[in-house]
Design an enzyme around this catalytic site. Sequence first.
Site, PDB file in Angstrom:
ATOM      1  N   SER A  90       0.843  -1.196   0.000  1.00 56.59           N
ATOM      2  CA  SER A  90       0.000   0.000   0.000  1.00 56.59           C
ATOM      3  C   SER A  90       0.876   1.243   0.000  1.00 56.59           C
ATOM      4  O   SER A  90       2.058   1.200   0.368  1.00 56.59           O
ATOM      5  CB  SER A  90      -0.885  -0.009   1.251  1.00 56.59           C
ATOM      6  N   TYR A 105      -2.734  -0.024  10.360  1.00 56.24           N
ATOM      7  CA  TYR A 105      -2.738  -0.439   8.960  1.00 56.24           C
ATOM      8  C   TYR A 105      -1.465   0.019   8.253  1.00 56.24           C
ATOM      9  O   TYR A 105      -0.872  -0.733   7.466  1.00 56.24           O
ATOM     10  CB  TYR A 105      -3.973   0.130   8.270  1.00 56.24           C
TER      11      TYR A 105
END
Length: 276
Positions: free
Chosen positions: A159, A172
């Site tokens: 990501s 995250y």
Amino acid sequence: MIPFNVDLSKKTVALTGAGGVIISEFAKALAQCGAKVALLDINYEAAKKVADEIGENALAIETNALSKESLENAKALINEKFGRVNFLINGAGGNNPKATTDNEYMTNDISEDAKTFFKIDEAGLKFVFDLNITSAFLTTQVFAKDMLETGGNIINLSSMNAYHPLTKIPAYSAAKAGISNFTEWLAVHFAPCGIRCNAIAPGFFVGNQNRGLLFNPDGSPTPRTNKILAGTPMGRFGDVSELIGALLFLADDNASGFITGIVIPVDGGFNAYSGV
């Protein structure tokens, strides 16, 4: 439509998180190139829907990527139907509201009602790490065994958060940074076995998990969306189809056979932009 065609007719692919927006599109693209695809997801109905769209070269399996027993059972079903797995996509992952903060910045007042860093739930933190890191670890343990003798290909889903942690989502962001690091570790560890390991790091794409953060109920953009687009030189969100080129490049041994241990950003320039 895929951007270009590669011959994946000798590939048997296992994909975790296959019922999700991105990984389901990965499965469809790989199948279109001739691969046999096994769609693993804890949400069987979501995986089955994708498998039905693909047809006979697809198999949906209800799988808990945090259970080694469940993964082993899935592998046995794939081996029985398609043979050895020689391509793995670790796509299971995501965030959890219990591991986020309400505000971007800390203030001196920690007694306010807003969920601050100090109020992040320990169980939520562990869940996010397990969902992203532990799932990739266990899934690779199970499926890489099929690749030891004949080689294989592993693609992880990283990501933009791995490069630049976004505000509000510390767990995250840290977990995805771990995925990028784990990708490099796997690439080195499995290189003598002919197993390549790389990752794709999507920039900002609208999906089920983040839609509520990006758009108000009336469809107007949230302040967070405005900040994201201001930091993306191309000035827009990506379309999932724009990830497929990177996927097929890494999937094709002829195109990327000497490439391992890299993370490819697909981000409209977000990672390159300093904001000035």
